[in-house]
Design a protein around this motif. Sequence first.
Motif, PDB file in Angstrom:
ATOM      1  N   ARG B 205       0.835  -1.205   0.000  1.00 19.58           N
ATOM      2  CA  ARG B 205       0.000   0.000   0.000  1.00 19.58           C
ATOM      3  C   ARG B 205       0.872   1.258   0.000  1.00 19.58           C
ATOM      4  NH1 ARG B 205      -5.554  -0.377  -0.921  1.00 19.58           N
ATOM      5  NH2 ARG B 205      -5.884   1.826  -1.394  1.00 19.58           N
ATOM      6  N   ARG B 206       1.896   1.258   0.827  1.00 25.60           N
ATOM      7  CA  ARG B 206       2.767   2.437   0.921  1.00 25.60           C
ATOM      8  C   ARG B 206       3.463   2.692  -0.418  1.00 25.60           C
ATOM      9  NH1 ARG B 206       5.479   3.928   6.394  1.00 25.60           N
ATOM     10  NH2 ARG B 206       5.494   5.790   5.106  1.00 25.60           N
ATOM     11  N   ILE B 207       3.931   1.618  -1.044  1.00 24.61           N
ATOM     12  CA  ILE B 207       4.635   1.797  -2.321  1.00 24.61           C
ATOM     13  C   ILE B 207       3.661   2.327  -3.365  1.00 24.61           C
ATOM     14  CG2 ILE B 207       5.953   0.606  -4.116  1.00 24.61           C
ATOM     15  CD1 ILE B 207       7.598   0.122  -1.837  1.00 24.61           C
ATOM     16  N   GLU B 208       2.409   1.857  -3.306  1.00 24.18           N
ATOM     17  CA  GLU B 208       1.427   2.344  -4.282  1.00 24.18           C
ATOM     18  C   GLU B 208       1.174   3.833  -4.114  1.00 24.18           C
ATOM     19  OE1 GLU B 208      -2.071  -0.064  -4.064  1.00 24.18           O
ATOM     20  OE2 GLU B 208      -1.006  -1.868  -4.728  1.00 24.18           O
ATOM     21  N   GLU B 209       1.011   4.251  -2.855  1.00 29.35           N
ATOM     22  CA  GLU B 209       0.823   5.691  -2.607  1.00 29.35           C
ATOM     23  C   GLU B 209       2.011   6.464  -3.143  1.00 29.35           C
ATOM     24  OE1 GLU B 209       0.321   5.976   1.592  1.00 29.35           O
ATOM     25  OE2 GLU B 209      -1.550   4.824   1.554  1.00 29.35           O
ATOM     26  N   LEU B 210       3.188   5.905  -2.876  1.00 31.88           N
ATOM     27  CA  LEU B 210       4.421   6.535  -3.301  1.00 31.88           C
ATOM     28  C   LEU B 210       4.458   6.708  -4.813  1.00 31.88           C
ATOM     29  CD1 LEU B 210       7.080   7.474  -2.235  1.00 31.88           C
ATOM     30  CD2 LEU B 210       7.927   5.149  -2.369  1.00 31.88           C
ATOM     31  N   MET B 211       4.017   5.675  -5.526  1.00 30.90           N
ATOM     32  CA  MET B 211       4.037   5.752  -6.985  1.00 30.90           C
ATOM     33  C   MET B 211       3.156   6.888  -7.473  1.00 30.90           C
ATOM     34  SD  MET B 211       4.131   1.948  -8.558  1.00 30.90           S
ATOM     35  CE  MET B 211       3.304   0.959  -7.378  1.00 30.90           C
ATOM     36  N   THR B 212       1.981   6.996  -6.874  1.00 31.40           N
ATOM     37  CA  THR B 212       1.081   8.066  -7.285  1.00 31.40           C
ATOM     38  C   THR B 212       1.741   9.425  -7.080  1.00 31.40           C
ATOM     39  OG1 THR B 212      -0.600   6.622  -6.394  1.00 31.40           O
ATOM     40  CG2 THR B 212      -1.319   8.795  -7.092  1.00 31.40           C
ATOM     41  N   GLU B 213       2.404   9.596  -5.936  1.00 36.19           N
ATOM     42  CA  GLU B 213       3.100  10.865  -5.686  1.00 36.19           C
ATOM     43  C   GLU B 213       4.225  11.081  -6.688  1.00 36.19           C
ATOM     44  OE1 GLU B 213       4.533  11.493  -1.652  1.00 36.19           O
ATOM     45  OE2 GLU B 213       2.617  10.666  -0.957  1.00 36.19           O
ATOM     46  N   LEU B 214       4.991  10.027  -6.906  1.00 35.83           N
ATOM     47  CA  LEU B 214       6.167  10.173  -7.764  1.00 35.83           C
ATOM     48  C   LEU B 214       5.777  10.469  -9.203  1.00 35.83           C
ATOM     49  CD1 LEU B 214       8.436   7.296  -6.432  1.00 35.83           C
ATOM     50  CD2 LEU B 214       8.766   9.749  -6.137  1.00 35.83           C
ATOM     51  N   SER B 215       4.565  10.081  -9.593  1.00 38.40           N
ATOM     52  CA  SER B 215       4.190  10.279 -10.988  1.00 38.40           C
ATOM     53  C   SER B 215       4.048  11.762 -11.320  1.00 38.40           C
ATOM     54  CB  SER B 215       2.891   9.542 -11.303  1.00 38.40           C
ATOM     55  OG  SER B 215       1.829  10.127 -10.595  1.00 38.40           O
ATOM     56  N   GLN B 216       4.006  12.621 -10.306  1.00 37.06           N
ATOM     57  CA  GLN B 216       3.994  14.062 -10.597  1.00 37.06           C
ATOM     58  C   GLN B 216       5.321  14.503 -11.169  1.00 37.06           C
ATOM     59  OE1 GLN B 216       2.805  16.236  -7.145  1.00 37.06           O
ATOM     60  NE2 GLN B 216       1.028  14.926  -6.807  1.00 37.06           N
ATOM     61  N   LYS B 217       6.369  13.800 -10.783  1.00 34.24           N
ATOM     62  CA  LYS B 217       7.705  14.210 -11.207  1.00 34.24           C
ATOM     63  C   LYS B 217       8.277  13.265 -12.274  1.00 34.24           C
ATOM     64  CE  LYS B 217      12.010  15.738 -10.892  1.00 34.24           C
ATOM     65  NZ  LYS B 217      12.481  17.091 -11.137  1.00 34.24           N
ATOM     66  N   PHE B 218       7.951  11.975 -12.108  1.00 37.13           N
ATOM     67  CA  PHE B 218       8.553  10.979 -12.996  1.00 37.13           C
ATOM     68  C   PHE B 218       7.499  10.333 -13.879  1.00 37.13           C
ATOM     69  CE2 PHE B 218      11.005  11.096  -9.079  1.00 37.13           C
ATOM     70  CZ  PHE B 218      12.256  11.393  -9.560  1.00 37.13           C
ATOM     71  N   THR B 219       7.986   9.716 -14.922  1.00 36.62           N
ATOM     72  CA  THR B 219       7.138   8.891 -15.762  1.00 36.62           C
ATOM     73  C   THR B 219       7.381   7.455 -15.341  1.00 36.62           C
ATOM     74  OG1 THR B 219       7.409  10.481 -17.520  1.00 36.62           O
ATOM     75  CG2 THR B 219       6.624   8.294 -18.135  1.00 36.62           C
ATOM     76  N   ILE B 220       6.319   6.724 -15.030  1.00 30.64           N
ATOM     77  CA  ILE B 220       6.506   5.413 -14.435  1.00 30.64           C
ATOM     78  C   ILE B 220       5.877   4.326 -15.295  1.00 30.64           C
ATOM     79  CG2 ILE B 220       5.962   3.972 -12.426  1.00 30.64           C
ATOM     80  CD1 ILE B 220       6.066   6.452 -10.717  1.00 30.64           C
ATOM     81  N   ALA B 221       6.630   3.232 -15.476  1.00 27.78           N
ATOM     82  CA  ALA B 221       6.052   2.039 -16.101  1.00 27.78           C
ATOM     83  C   ALA B 221       6.203   0.905 -15.108  1.00 27.78           C
ATOM     84  CB  ALA B 221       6.773   1.702 -17.397  1.00 27.78           C
ATOM     85  N   ILE B 222       5.135   0.148 -14.905  1.00 26.08           N
ATOM     86  CA  ILE B 222       5.177  -0.867 -13.868  1.00 26.08           C
ATOM     87  C   ILE B 222       4.621  -2.184 -14.405  1.00 26.08           C
ATOM     88  CG2 ILE B 222       3.004   0.079 -12.969  1.00 26.08           C
ATOM     89  CD1 ILE B 222       3.653  -1.128 -10.308  1.00 26.08           C
ATOM     90  N   VAL B 223       5.316  -3.265 -14.046  1.00 20.97           N
ATOM     91  CA  VAL B 223       4.800  -4.598 -14.334  1.00 20.97           C
ATOM     92  C   VAL B 223       4.153  -5.111 -13.064  1.00 20.97           C
ATOM     93  CG1 VAL B 223       5.492  -6.989 -14.648  1.00 20.97           C
ATOM     94  CG2 VAL B 223       6.402  -5.245 -16.148  1.00 20.97           C
TER      95      VAL B 223
END
Lengths: 354, 280, 309
Positions: B205-223
Motif C-alpha cells: 500500500r505504501r509503495i502504491e501511494e508513493l508511486m502516485t506521488e512520484l508520478s507528478q515528477k517521474f514517468t513510471i512504467a510498472i509490471v
Amino acid sequence: MSSAAPVAEFPTSSPLFDARAGEVTQAPSRGQRIFDAVFRKTCHTFAWLTILLVGFIVARITAAAIPAIHTLGLGFVTGRVWDANAGTYGILAQIWGTIYTSVLALMLGSIFGVAAAIFLSEGFLSAAVFGALKKFNLHLKPVTLRLPDQLERLLKELIELLAAIPSVVYGLWGIFVVIPLIRPWCNWLHAQMGWVPFFSTDLSGPGVLPAVLVLAIMILPTVTAISRDALVSVPPKIRMAAYGLGATRWESLFAVILPAASRGIFGGIVLAFGRALGETMALAMLVGNSNQIKLSLFSPANTLAALLANNFPEAGPKEVGILMYAALVLLAITLVVNVAGAFILHRAALMQSE
Amino acid sequence: MSTAMPPLRPANGHAATLPAEKRDDIVVDCHIRELYYGSFKAVRDTEIPIRKNSITAFIGPSGCGKSTVLRCLNRMNDLVRGFRFEGHVRYRGRDIYAHGIDPVAVRRFIGMVFQQPNPFATSIFNNVAFGLRLNGFKGDRADKVEKALRAAALWDEVKDKLNKSGLSLSGGQQQRLCIARAIATEPEVLLMDEPCSALDPIATRRIEELMTELSQKFTIAIVTHNLQQAQRVADYTGFLYVDTTQGGRTGYLVEFNHSKHLFEDPQHPHTQQYIRGEFS
Amino acid sequence: MATNVVERNLAGVEDPFAGVDFSHLERSLRRPRTLIDALLNLATAALTMLALVPLFSVVVMLLWRGGKRLSIAALTSLPPGPLEAGGGFGNAIVGTTVMVAVAILFSVPFGILTAVYLAQSNNKVAEVVRFCAKLLTGFPSILAGVFAYGAVVLATGGFSSLAGAVALSVLMLPTVILTSEDAIRMVPSRMKEAAIGMGATTAQTVWMVLLPTAIPGILTGVMLAVARAAGETAPLIFTALFSNYWLWQHGQMKLMQPTASLAVLIYNFAGMPFKNQVELAWAAALVLVLMVLCANLAGQALSARQVQR
C-alpha cells in the motif's frame, strides 16, 4: 561534451525536487567512458597474461634445456649414473626415487586420508559424542547441545592444519623426530627379515621410509579434503534408500556411498600424487640424496626435485642446462598427472550434476 | 561522439492507438516487432506508448513477457545471452537500440526498480548516494540523499541510522530504499518490475501511494500481476497474453487503453476473461 | 491379495510373523553385521586420530625445542658462524617479509584483475585461463624456482630477493585468481543488476559494487596465498639463496642481493652438525609456523564476513 548535456528541459517541478531534469543524471562522462574501456582492456589483458605466463614458464624451461637435450638425448632419461666429474649424466635413479616414494606415500596417505574423510563426513564422531553425553543425560544442555558438531568441525580444521605447516618444518621434524624414532625398529626388521627385498638394507639415517612417512602426512589433507567433498555431495536420497532397506552404516557405505563418490575420491588421490611428485624440501632433507635404484625401504635414494634443489645453487652454466632438462622431465610427469586428476574430478562433477 | 543525439522532435506516431490525444507527450515509444532469446521467440507485436508523468501498467498471465518488455525499455535485456530484438524503442524520439547508442547512458535516464529489493551491502546513505557518485555529482550529496529518502517516504524511519547497512532494513523498507536510490539521480523514467511482489499488503500500500506521488515528477512504467494494483495506480494499462498456437510461448499485446476503459469495458475477449479472473 | 492377508491376520487365522523372534530388534554385537559395523567405526576413528599424531608431535616439538631457544636476541640478531654461540635470524624474518610483500605486489593486482575478467565472462578464453590457473596450483613449487632462475637470476646475473619474489608470486597467483573469482561470483547477481540498471559502466559496477562486496573473500584468498608462500623453501634456495647480512644496508634496500629467508635458514641449519644452529633452526621453524598460522587465521576470520548469496 554535447552528448553529456541535459536532454531537454521540462517544466514539471514538485516541492521535493528542484533540479532540472538532467542536472544530476548525465550520460557517462568522457572520463568514465575512457576509464571503463581501459579497465576492461586491462582485465582482458591480464587474463591473457595468465595463459602467456604458463606458456612462458614452459617455454623458458624448455629453451634452457635444449642444449642439454641435444648433447645428451634420451640417454639422459635412461642413464643411471650422475657423475659431474666424469661428465656422465643420467636421471633414471631420480625418476625411480620420485615415483617410488610418491607411490608408497600415496598408498599410506590414501588409506589414512580416505578413512579420515569417511569419519568426518558420515557423522560418526558427532553421533558418538552425542551418545556419550546422553549416557550422562547432558545431551540437551545448552553448553553440550552444540558440542558434537563443534568437535567434528575442530577435527576437520586440525586435518586442514596439517597442510598449513611448511614442508621445511616437516623436514626438520623428520630429521630429529621420525628418523631416531623408527631407526631401531627398521634395523630390527632388517636383522630378522633381511631376505625380504623391502628390508634388505639397514637404516643408517636418511632413507626412503622416513621420506615416505613425512610425504604421506603432507598429502593426507589433500586426499581428505577432496574425498570429503565427494562423499558429502552424494545425494541424500541415495543414502536414504540404502538405510531404508535396512543396511547398516558400513553396508550402505560400501554398497552405495563409496561407489557413488569413487570418481571424486580417485581424482583427489591423483591430484595428491601430483603433489607428492613435486614435493621437494621434505624429500631433499630426508631421502638421503643417493642415486641408486633399490626396493629397500631403508636405503637412501634421490628424487628429481631434490636433485634440482641440491645442485642448482652451485651449478655452472653447463650444468644449469642439464638441470633444466631434469626440470623439464619433472614438469612433464607432474603435468600429465595433474591434468589427469583435474580431468577425473571434472568428469566426477559432471556425473554428479546429471 | 557516436552518441551525439539529434535535436528533440515529436515522436512520429507509431504508437497511436488512443484517439483524441496529443502524441507529443509520449516519452518512451515502445514498438517490439519480434524479440528472441536465442531461438526462443519471447515477445511479438507489442506497441506501448508511455506518456509523461503518467503511470503505465503491464498486466497479463505469468510467462506473457511483460517483464521482458519492461526490461527492453532500458536495455537491461542486453545482459541476457542470445537476446535479439526487432523493432524500436524511442526515448524522446531517439531509438535507444540504434547503432552508436550507449546502453549505459540510456539506463541513467531510464531507471529501474526490481522485483526483489536489492540494496548494496553498504550503508543506507551510500546506497542512495550511489547514483550521485555514478553520475559524478559535485553538489550537496547529503541534501540530495535526504530529498530522495523523503520522496520515498523512508526518511523518518532511517534518518537516525543512515550509517547502518541497507541490508538491515525490513523488506518493505529495502524496497523503498531501492526506490530512493533510483530517484536520487532524478531520471526521467522509472521502470518498476513487480516492485511489490515480495512485500506484505501494508508495505505494498505504501509503495502504491508513493508511486502516485512520484508520478507528478517521474514517468513510471510498472509490471504487476496484481489487477487491483493496476486499477488503483495506473493511468494506462496494457494487457499482454501468451500465444501458444505456434508451438512456443510468445507474448504479445492484446489491448492497451486508459485503465478506466480497460477494466470497465475491455474490448477483447481474452482481456474480458482475464479481468473476470477466468485464468491466470 | 494384500487385503486378504490383513483380514486373516486380524482374524488370527494365520500370522506370517508368528515364528519371528522379535528380540532380534535389539542391537547386539554378537551378530556379525553389527560387530563388523562397530569394528569399522573404531578403525576409521583410530586412523583419523593416528593421522593427527604427527600434527601434535610437530607442535609439541616446535614449542619445546623452538620455544627454548626463542628470545628477543634470536629475533633481532644475524645468523651465527660455525661454532659461534648466540646469534639469531632477524635478517631472515625481514627477508621473508620483504619477499612475500613484493610477491603480493606482483600477484594480487594481476590475480584480481584476471578474476574480474573471469567472473564476467563465460567464453573459451575464460575457460582456458581457469584451466591454466588450476594447472598452476598443482605446479611443483621447485619449478617456480627453476622458472625464476631462468627468467630473473640468469637475466640479471645474480641471486636476489627480486628473483625470490617472482618465484613466490608465481605460486601465489593461482590461489588469488581462483578464490577472487569465487568471491566475485558470490556477490548476489541482483546487486550487480541494480548497479547496471542505474547506468553504471562495467568499471563502475566492478569498483563500486562487486569489489567492495567481495573484498572479504578476496582477502581470504590473498591470506591463504601468503600463508603458502611464506612457508615455501624450494623456490627460494636458488633464487634468493641466503645471506648472513641485513637486507637493509648503508641506508638502502639491497633488493638485487642474495637474501636470507626463514625457510632457507631452517633448511641450511637443519643439516649442520652444530648444536647452536640446530636450536636456531627449531626456533626459526616456530616463528615461521606462527607467521603462517596467523595468515591462515586472518584469512578464515575474513571469510566469515563474506556476504552470502
